[in-house]
Write an enzyme that holds these catalytic residues in place. Structure first.
Site, PDB file in Angstrom:
ATOM      1  N   HIS A 218       1.921  -7.462  27.436  1.00 22.71           N
ATOM      2  CA  HIS A 218       1.472  -5.866  28.096  1.00 22.71           C
ATOM      3  C   HIS A 218       0.370  -6.109  26.769  1.00 22.71           C
ATOM      4  O   HIS A 218      -0.800  -5.131  27.331  1.00 22.71           O
ATOM      5  CB  HIS A 218       2.839  -4.987  27.877  1.00 22.71           C
ATOM      6  N   ARG A 325      -0.926  -7.780  40.492  1.00 27.12           N
ATOM      7  CA  ARG A 325       0.203  -8.748  39.774  1.00 27.12           C
ATOM      8  C   ARG A 325       0.925  -7.781  40.043  1.00 27.12           C
ATOM      9  O   ARG A 325       1.079  -6.941  38.564  1.00 27.12           O
ATOM     10  CB  ARG A 325      -0.031  -9.986  38.950  1.00 27.12           C
ATOM     11  N   ARG A 361      -0.608  -8.867  46.073  1.00 30.03           N
ATOM     12  CA  ARG A 361      -0.058  -9.814  45.131  1.00 30.03           C
ATOM     13  C   ARG A 361       2.034  -9.295  45.438  1.00 30.03           C
ATOM     14  O   ARG A 361       2.226  -8.578  44.701  1.00 30.03           O
ATOM     15  CB  ARG A 361      -0.356 -10.851  44.236  1.00 30.03           C
ATOM     16  N   GLU A 460      -0.639 -22.640  45.874  1.00 27.76           N
ATOM     17  CA  GLU A 460      -0.214 -22.348  44.420  1.00 27.76           C
ATOM     18  C   GLU A 460       0.774 -24.160  44.286  1.00 27.76           C
ATOM     19  O   GLU A 460       0.740 -24.287  43.298  1.00 27.76           O
ATOM     20  CB  GLU A 460       0.146 -21.573  43.834  1.00 27.76           C
ATOM     21  N   ASN A 483      -3.359 -21.196  38.556  1.00 33.47           N
ATOM     22  CA  ASN A 483      -2.681 -22.160  37.473  1.00 33.47           C
ATOM     23  C   ASN A 483      -1.570 -21.802  38.203  1.00 33.47           C
ATOM     24  O   ASN A 483      -1.063 -23.215  37.219  1.00 33.47           O
ATOM     25  CB  ASN A 483      -2.307 -19.703  37.288  1.00 33.47           C
ATOM     26  N   ASP A 484      -1.198 -21.872  38.778  1.00 31.39           N
ATOM     27  CA  ASP A 484       0.080 -22.486  39.267  1.00 31.39           C
ATOM     28  C   ASP A 484      -0.374 -23.904  40.413  1.00 31.39           C
ATOM     29  O   ASP A 484       0.342 -25.021  39.822  1.00 31.39           O
ATOM     30  CB  ASP A 484       0.921 -21.301  40.058  1.00 31.39           C
ATOM     31  N   ARG A 494       3.227 -24.152  32.539  1.00 33.02           N
ATOM     32  CA  ARG A 494       1.836 -23.698  31.989  1.00 33.02           C
ATOM     33  C   ARG A 494       1.068 -22.612  30.708  1.00 33.02           C
ATOM     34  O   ARG A 494       0.969 -22.644  30.414  1.00 33.02           O
ATOM     35  CB  ARG A 494       1.193 -22.685  32.881  1.00 33.02           C
ATOM     36  N   CYS A 531      -8.298 -16.776  43.289  1.00 32.80           N
ATOM     37  CA  CYS A 531      -7.742 -15.760  42.199  1.00 32.80           C
ATOM     38  C   CYS A 531      -7.294 -16.293  40.997  1.00 32.80           C
ATOM     39  O   CYS A 531      -6.808 -15.993  40.044  1.00 32.80           O
ATOM     40  CB  CYS A 531      -7.016 -14.987  42.632  1.00 32.80           C
TER      41      CYS A 531
HETATM   42  C1  PEP Z   1      -2.266 -18.605  40.034  1.00 30.75           C
HETATM   43  O1  PEP Z   1      -1.088 -18.710  39.810  1.00 30.75           O
HETATM   44  O2  PEP Z   1      -3.565 -18.886  39.812  1.00 30.75           O
HETATM   45  C2  PEP Z   1      -1.926 -17.093  39.957  1.00 30.75           C
HETATM   46  C3  PEP Z   1      -3.201 -16.336  39.818  1.00 30.75           C
HETATM   47  O3  PEP Z   1      -0.921 -16.121  39.796  1.00 30.75           O
HETATM   48  P1  PEP Z   1      -0.244 -16.242  38.373  1.00 30.75           P
HETATM   49  O4  PEP Z   1      -1.305 -16.593  37.827  1.00 30.75           O
HETATM   50  O5  PEP Z   1      -0.029 -14.698  38.446  1.00 30.75           O
HETATM   51  O6  PEP Z   1       1.290 -17.070  38.725  1.00 30.75           O
HETATM   52 MG    MG Z   2       0.745 -17.834  40.350  1.00 28.29          MG
END
Ligand code: PEP
Ligand code: MG
Length: 610
Positions: A218, A325, A361, A460, A483-484, A494, A531
């Site tokens: 946050h 998100r 999303r 992902e 990211n995932d 991660r 993204c």
């Molecule tokens: C990702 O996984 O790259 C993504 C954009 O979703 P989050 O970071 O919210 O898991």
């Molecule tokens: Mg993700």
């Protein structure tokens, strides 16, 4: 990146420490997660002061020891005065004698020779500040009381703690005045809840530094939307800083310097000036389209977690919202959001002047993010557990509440919806089935919904890449969540700082998967967006162009620099770079080539020496 360890510089052997001649307190340099860029040089304000967060600092001159003892005595006097006033007030009110006896006990503790002598001894022998010395005394008493057989006597430690806490609070009394009268300050806290940020005079907050938190906490989000520098995940900053200490926050580098030497402050003044100039120069690029010199246009989205970030996304030049998100609607609440709560949020995102589209999303809860009232079963591998779309398909009623609100908001403007963590064709089909069921239900009641809602699949999970051809038949677009995707393809948690060194967007396996997704998507005639964090990192700009992604969605603050690079590059040279990269077999070779190319092509953005 989340989870970087921080330690006071004094713990890091071999690094230089500075001693400020004027106040004789040691400089401490700490590293954490830089979550909001920029430099601030100001005064610290220790926001929370629970027993466990008593500041500790060393006194390195005898004159300071005498001053610290004087502070302690003065806090003792003040505490006694307050308790006597309290006794009087309670006496005036009438009532039982019990509270008065308890207060008497507390006064006795404040006058107790042993308590006082031991605290003074701590200041003298350990050369620590008075707050810490009091805490040491309390800890000593706790040890003694813990050994007592009698339950009642053992419980009396609470009286000593109470009296000690009052002294500590009085020691910090002057601190509170800073919040009221100072010129603006840097907030130091363990963590900041939305409630605590609400208590602050936010226009006077210059920056944040906290023990806990990472990129999506946050505090990070608030800092980015206020555009103030922030470094989180410092682990023990609340132990190292006192209100009114000079402090530097470098949110771009993830560095905090407590009690800097004047020379260091001077260097940071310059860094701040350069940062602000670069930011203003970059803002000139914000409103221009992201088009390469040879005419290739990539759409730029903003990633947001809260609707409050929308003005920042617009100001930094987002064409639309590429990732909202929505799980943040659930977090930090006492009760589950209802359809109207959802709708109020989506109405602020869809059809907003200045943004051409919004991608919502569906919520990515589960794993390590829970909603109010949920009693999560402990999962051994939460990242491989019941999260994202898996959770939605299990908790269908919750999912439907969100879908209804999204559909109702869709009447206001261009809306895209996407589902996270799809790993099989059944999942996307089932998600779509529920989506259409909800849509038809709304249409039957005459509720207006948009008629050109696009449905997207987030890519992902490696299996989604492998079956991308089939998934493309079910989707209007793909959005690659790097990211995932990187986490799952390289088998790196991660949020586990022990393996962050393996987290490499330029790993040949990662690049090959991304290329596969773009190629399959384009062959099927659908848009392909990215993204994850990778999409906003300027180092990868030419690689991303070479991959011919249709949209890059990123933290709004990253947009102006990305646009500047895109506008300075050509698609032709980017494709040539990608071709060379795809022939290499190791991440290190690829990284060396990409970084060298970027430094040569954009020397102003990627300084030659670092
Ligand atoms: C990702 O996984 O790259 C993504 C954009 O979703 P989050 O970071 O919210 O898991
Ligand atoms: Mg993700």
């Amino acid at each position: 990146m989340t989870g970087r360890r921080s330690r006071p510089l004094t713990d890091l052997r071999g690094l230089k420490t500075f001693m400020d001649e004027d106040n004789q307190k040691e400089t401490i340099v700490m590293r954490g997660v830089g979550v909001s860029p920029g430099v601030v040089i100001g005064k610290a304000y220790l926001f929370d002061r629970l027993d466990t967060q008593v500041p500790l600092y060393k006194l390195s001159a005898p004159s300071l020891i005498a001053e610290e003892i004087r502070r302690f005595r003065s806090a003792l006097r003040e505490s006694e005065k307050q308790l006597r006033e309290l006794t009087k007030r309670l006496g005036d009110l009438g009532g039982g004698m019990e509270p008065l006896y308890i207060i008497d006990v507390h006064i006795m503790i404040l006058r107790d020779r042993k308590f006082i002598d031991r605290t003074i001894q701590n200041i003298q022998e350990k050369s620590v500040n008075a707050e810490w010395a009091v805490r040491m005394t309390i800890d000593k008493y706790r040890e003694i009381f813990d050994r007592m057989e009698d339950d009642y006597l053992r419980g009396r430690i609470s009286d000593i703690q109470y009296a000690g806490q009052r002294i500590i609070e009085n020691l910090s009394e002057k601190d509170r005045a800073v919040m009221e009268t100072g010129e603006g300050f840097v907030i130091i806290a363990t963590d900041l809840s939305p409630a605590s940020t609400a208590q602050m005079k936010i226009d006077r907050v210059l920056g944040f530094a906290t023990d806990m938190g990472g990129k999506t906490s946050h505090t990070a989000i608030v800092a980015r939307s206020l555009e103030i520098p922030a470094v989180l995940g410092l682990e023990n900053i609340t132990r190292c800083v006192q209100t009114n200490d000079d402090i530097i926050i470098d949110g771009s580098a993830g560095v905090v310097i407590v009690r800097p030497h004047p020379e260091v402050s001077k260097r940071y003044e310059e860094k701040k000036r350069l940062y602000e100039k670069a930011r203003d120069d970059l803002l000139d690029h914000a409103k221009l389209p992201a088009v390469t010199k040879d005419g290739y246009r990539v759409e730029i989205g903003g990633n947001i977690e809260f609707v409050e970030e929308i003005p920042s996304a617009i100001a930094h030049g987002a064409d639309g919202i590429g990732l909202y998100r929505t799980e943040f609607i659930y977090i930090n609440r006492k009760q589950l959001p209802d359809e109207e709560d959802h709708l109020a949020n989506y109405r602020s995102v869809v059809g907003v002047t200045g943004l051409s589209w919004a991608t919502i999303r569906t919520f990515d809860l589960g794993g390590d993010k829970f909603f109010p009232g949920a009693k999560p079963s402990r999962e051994l591998n939460p990242q491989l557990g019941l999260r994202a779309i898996r959770f939605c398909l299990k908790e269908v009623e919750l999912f439907k509440v969100q879908l209804r609100a999204i559909l109702r908001a869709s009447a206001r403007g261009k809306l895209r919806i996407m589902f996270p963590m799809i790993s099989s064709i059944e999942e996307i089909r089932e998600a779509k089935r529920i989506f259409y069921e909800v849509k038809n239900g709304l249409l039957k009641t005459g509720t207006p919904v948009g008629n050109d809602i696009e449905i997207g699949v987030m890519i992902e999970v490696p299996s989604a890449v492998i079956i991308a051809e089939e998934l493309a038949k079910e989707a209007d677009f793909f959005s690659i969540g790097t990211n995932d995707l990187i986490q799952y393809v390289l088998a790196i948690d991660r949020i586990n700082e022990r393996v962050t060194y393996l987290y490499e967007p330029l790993h040949p396996a990662v690049l090959s998967l991304i290329k596969q997704v773009v190629d399959v998507g384009h062959r099927a005639g659908i848009r392909v967006a990215m993204c994850g964090e990778m999409a906003g990192d300027p180092t990868y700009a030419m690689i991303l162009l070479g991959l011919e992604l249709d949209e890059l969605s990123m933290n709004p603050l990253a947009i102006p620099r990305m646009k500047k690079i895109v506008r300075g590059a050509t698609l032709k040279e980017s494709k040539a770079l990608l071709k060379k990269v795809m022939r290499l077999h190791s991440s290190s070779e690829i990284r060396a080539l990409v970084e060298e190319t970027m430094r040569k092509r954009f020397p102003d953005e990627f300084q030659i020496n670092g």
